[in-house]
Enzyme design. Structure first.
Site, short mmCIF file in Angstrom:
data_model
loop_
_atom_site.label_atom_id
_atom_site.label_comp_id
_atom_site.label_asym_id
_atom_site.label_seq_id
_atom_site.Cartn_x
_atom_site.Cartn_y
_atom_site.Cartn_z
N TYR A 179 0.86 -1.23 0.10
CA TYR A 179 -0.10 0.09 0.00
C TYR A 179 0.87 1.17 0.16
CZ TYR A 179 -3.66 -3.15 0.79
OH TYR A 179 -4.49 -4.31 0.45
N GLY A 233 -3.71 -14.59 12.30
CA GLY A 233 -4.58 -13.82 11.46
C GLY A 233 -5.81 -14.88 11.09
N ARG A 234 -5.56 -15.70 10.00
CA ARG A 234 -6.71 -16.63 9.63
C ARG A 234 -6.94 -17.77 10.67
NH1 ARG A 234 -3.57 -18.19 4.22
NH2 ARG A 234 -1.50 -17.64 5.83
N CYS A 268 -6.63 -23.62 10.79
CA CYS A 268 -6.61 -23.03 9.54
C CYS A 268 -5.90 -23.81 8.58
CB CYS A 268 -6.11 -21.70 9.76
SG CYS A 268 -5.93 -20.68 7.97
N CYS A 305 -14.80 -18.37 5.81
CA CYS A 305 -13.84 -19.15 5.84
C CYS A 305 -14.42 -20.53 5.33
CB CYS A 305 -13.70 -19.28 7.66
SG CYS A 305 -12.29 -20.64 7.76
N LYS A 337 -0.67 -30.77 1.13
CA LYS A 337 -1.97 -30.81 1.59
C LYS A 337 -2.44 -31.78 2.63
CE LYS A 337 -5.22 -29.74 -1.22
NZ LYS A 337 -6.44 -30.01 -2.05
C1 LIG Z 1 -9.10 -11.63 4.86
C2 LIG Z 1 -7.78 -11.14 5.25
C3 LIG Z 1 -7.92 -9.54 5.14
C4 LIG Z 1 -6.53 -8.95 5.52
N1 LIG Z 1 -6.77 -7.61 5.61
C5 LIG Z 1 -5.66 -7.03 6.29
C6 LIG Z 1 -5.63 -5.64 6.59
O1 LIG Z 1 -6.74 -5.01 6.57
N2 LIG Z 1 -4.29 -5.01 6.96
C7 LIG Z 1 -3.40 -5.72 7.18
O2 LIG Z 1 -2.24 -5.18 7.62
N3 LIG Z 1 -3.16 -7.23 6.87
C8 LIG Z 1 -4.30 -7.72 6.36
N4 LIG Z 1 -4.09 -8.98 6.09
C9 LIG Z 1 -3.22 -9.75 6.52
C10 LIG Z 1 -3.09 -10.46 7.89
O3 LIG Z 1 -3.00 -9.55 9.10
C11 LIG Z 1 -2.02 -11.45 8.16
O4 LIG Z 1 -0.69 -10.61 7.93
C12 LIG Z 1 -1.84 -12.59 7.41
O5 LIG Z 1 -3.00 -13.10 6.95
C13 LIG Z 1 -0.82 -13.56 7.60
O6 LIG Z 1 -1.23 -13.98 8.91
P1 LIG Z 1 -1.86 -15.54 8.97
O7 LIG Z 1 -0.86 -16.39 8.31
O8 LIG Z 1 -1.90 -15.69 10.55
O9 LIG Z 1 -3.08 -15.55 8.42
C14 LIG Z 1 -5.36 -9.62 5.57
C15 LIG Z 1 -5.59 -11.04 5.54
C16 LIG Z 1 -6.69 -11.91 5.42
C17 LIG Z 1 -6.76 -13.25 5.26
#
Ligand SMILES: Cc1cc2nc3c(=O)[nH]c(=O)nc-3n(C[C@H](O)[C@H](O)[C@H](O)COP(=O)(O)O)c2cc1C
Length: 644
Positions: free
Chosen positions: A173, A319-320, A343, A363, A431
């Site tokens: 961004y 996150g997820r 997840c 999800c 997988k």
């Molecule tokens: C649906 C979705 C929306 C996301 N929106 C943002 C966001 O608004 N701002 C941001 O910094 N990261 C965003 N991310 C990235 C997550 O914050 C996170 O960094 C990323 O999913 C990796 O973490 P995880 O492997 O625990 O999911 C988003 C991720 C997902 C899956």
């Protein structure tokens, strides 16, 4: 007994005390109102997650300027009219005992709708890697306007009751666009050297600090490596981090990549190990004294605990995992880790659904996510006797949801082992977590007290005798066997026979069908050492490279020298060879010692006429209705149970 003492220990950020070190990172939901205000759906979604007990919740991207939204319904923080809604968000987090930060965002060129209107701005007029359109170069006056807008939005966050703000300097961004020489080719003091390119972030932080005061915590989310050819490196970021801390950052949230980085690394697919990005957090810790948040494929609280215990990061973001199971921290804390729904990193319902414009956050394995407002709590007003036929992902979800709502559910599966397509989907490379999810689903169904009859083929007679009030038909699809000369030769088998181990892979294989099943089966065969050719009638691969799994799959097949023929049909299968035709031109593939059919599935209509004739209520879900992805099966399974 205290489980996971490192994760569940408090930590201070400036004067702000967090009860534990688990963070829910920002995740855009697309649930906001059309006027960018906070909706009831936003609140319900956050409330459900806040119950999970994270020390800190960082709310989703909120735009600091009307020309900074990634989507037009992105939450706004650029006007005082947003404060009441934002306050409700902060209240929801506080009511559950979490601290909360508002994420401040400007999309720059990564906004499809602004790009289309010619309104997207960026440091330089360089094409968006995600959307392929070119933004307009931001003027020096606009730079000052946006910096001021970050400060004003941070002030509003404080007014709304947030405990902190997070400046979004990650994922490609606007702030990343300034930082990266690939997107910033300015000739003024905001472009050129790394120090100049980081000036915008520094000034944003300074302005935010000026507006929120010295005691208010500021988190800086940074993609600490761009993960793109020619992009900036972690070492370069290490060199500017002390300056960013000096400018105001109290926490560094060490994310990675951009939405234009190959393979969707920001929300990494299962090809990446859980915690794969921790080493970057560690590198950040080497050069800053403030707390550092690690992020990337964490779904196991025990791993997060170990990372914190080893001092590699101070906090860990999940996150997820918060989408898949908002209660996972509670389960870990109470010593019930086996109950956590982990997840899959499939991205079907979350990031890719948002990026591909398919709708609000969901999800694939948790039907409640994004639907909290309509998710029925139960018990059902009129408990019914329900038979679910088929124990694949859709059937298992339907059975679980039905029982959860108080219905009397019996589940029938014709195979000895439940799981349906998941029994095969977990076999190709990367997988295996699909198998774990299948085991989890089965264990939950059993825990719910649902009677499961395996090795049982339901008949019309059984239905007449058992007299259920309703049936959910999750019988799966039927394997398509294309009418090709030679299809009955002994060298021909289908993808499921290969994946189940019933037929052993041979050296030279032709896979008929280049959809997901065909490509994954080819991947499986390649891993076993086969030389594989895929033949697909469609002009282009239905497995999109813009999805993270699709990208990884294409890449692996290419690396393993798998040949892909699109717009091509198999004309004749003979002993040792296959004749293919593309645009009238024939080609002989040889040597071939195995032909694997993966031409897809077709819907099945078992019992439907019978049930219709007798007026018995029934629902057809998943592949039986139309073969598709997991998310459609679970969604339809859940909805059928909700509609009983
Ligand atoms: C649906 C979705 C929306 C996301 N929106 C943002 C966001 O608004 N701002 C941001 O910094 N990261 C965003 N991310 C990235 C997550 O914050 C996170 O960094 C990323 O999913 C990796 O973490 P995880 O492997 O625990 O999911 C988003 C991720 C997902 C899956």
């Amino acid at each position: 007994m205290t489980f996971l003492p490192n994760l569940f220990s408090p930590i201070k950020i400036k004067t702000l005390e967090l009860a534990n070190r688990a963070v829910m990172p920002p995740m855009g939901t697309n649930l906001g109102n059309a006027d960018a205000t906070v909706s009831e759906a936003n609140l319900a979604y956050l409330k459900r997650r806040a119950r999970g007990g994270a020390g800190m919740i960082i709310t989703e991207i909120s735009s600091v300027h009307p020309n900074g939204s990634a989507i037009n319904s992105e939450l706004g923080a650029y006007d005082d009219r947003f404060i009441p809604g934002l306050k409700k968000l902060a209240d929801v987090a506080h009511a559950a005992g979490s601290k909360t930060a508002l994420q401040l965002h400007h999309a720059g060129r990564e906004s499809f709708y602004l790009l289309k209107q010619g309104k997207a701005i960026a440091p330089s007029p360089i094409r968006s890697l995600v959307f392929g359109l070119t933004p307009r170069e931001i003027t020096r006056e606009e730079i000052q306007e946006i910096i001021a807008a970050f400060g004003a939005a941070a002030f509003r966050a404080r007014e709304a009751g947030f405990d902190a703000v997070e400046v979004h300097g990650a994922h490609g961004y606007l702030l990343t666009q300034f930082l990266s020489a690939l997107s910033n080719q300015r000739q003024d003091e905001y472009g050129g050297s790394l120090s100049n390119r980081s000036r915008f972030i520094v000034e944003v932080l300074q302005e935010v600090r000026r507006r929120v005061g010295s005691d208010f915590p500021i988190s800086l989310r940074l993609s600490v490596e761009e993960c793109i050819k020619g992009g900036y490196t972690i070492e370069e970021i290490q060199s500017i981090l002390p300056n960013l801390v000096k400018a105001g950052a109290d926490v560094i949230h060490a994310s990675l990549g951009t939405h234009g980085s190959p393979g969707g690394i920001t929300s990494a697919p299962a090809e990446y190990e859980p915690g794969f990005n921790v080493w970057r957090a560690k590198k950040v810790k080497e050069v800053v004294g403030v707390p550092v948040i690690a992020v990337g494929r964490f779904s196991d609280p025990a791993l997060a605990d170990a990372v914190i215990g080893r001092g590699e990061a101070d906090l860990v973001a999940f996150g997820r995992q918060f989408l898949a199971d908002p209660d996972f921290l509670l389960k870990a804390r109470e010593g019930r880790p086996e109950e956590i729904r982990k997840c899959l990193a499939c991205n079907q319902g979350c990031i890719e659904r948002l990026i591909l414009g398919e709708g609000n956050i969901r999800c694939a394995i948790n039907p409640e996510t994004g639907q909290e407002i309509i998710y029925p709590k139960g018990p059902a007003a009129k408990p019914r006797k329900v038979w679910v036929v088929g124990a694949g992902p859709g059937g298992l979800t339907a059975a679980y949801e039905g029982a959860r709502l108080g219905h009397n559910v019996t589940l029938y599966e014709k195979e000895e082992i439940p799981g349906g397509q998941l029994r095969f989907a977990c076999k190709p490379p990367c997988k295996s977590n699909y198998g774990e999810w299948s085991d989890w689903l089965i264990s939950q169904v059993k825990k719910m007290g649902i009677t499961v009859h395996t090795s049982t083929t339901v008949t019309e007679r059984m239905i007449e005798d058992g007299n259920p009030d309703a049936l959910i038909l999750a019988v799966g699809g039927e394997i398509i066997r294309p009418a090709i000369a030679g299809i009955d030769l002994p060298m021909v088998c289908d993808a499921w026979q290969i994946l189940s181990g019933e037929v052993a892979p041979r050296k030279n294989a032709v896979v008929i069908g280049g959809g997901l099943i065909g490509m994954e089966t080819a991947d499986f065969l390649c891993e076993k050492g086969a030389q594989v050719t895929i033949v697909e009638t469609l002009k282009r691969s239905p497995v999109l490279k813009i999805t993270s799994h699709g990208y990884m799959l294409h890449k692996r097949l290419k690396d393993r020298n798998c040949q892909l023929h699109f717009n091509t049909e198999v004309k004749i299968i003979a002993e040792g060879s296959v004749i293919i035709v593309s645009e009238g031109r024939e080609q002989v593939l040889s040597p071939v010692d195995q032909v694997v059919i993966a031409a897809g599935l077709k819907p099945r209509d078992d019992f439907q006429q019978f049930l219709q004739a007798r007026g018995i209520s029934h629902f057809v879900i998943g592949d039986a209705r139309q073969p598709r992805r997991i998310i459609e099966s679970t969604e339809e399974g859940a909805r059928a149970a909700w509609d009983l």
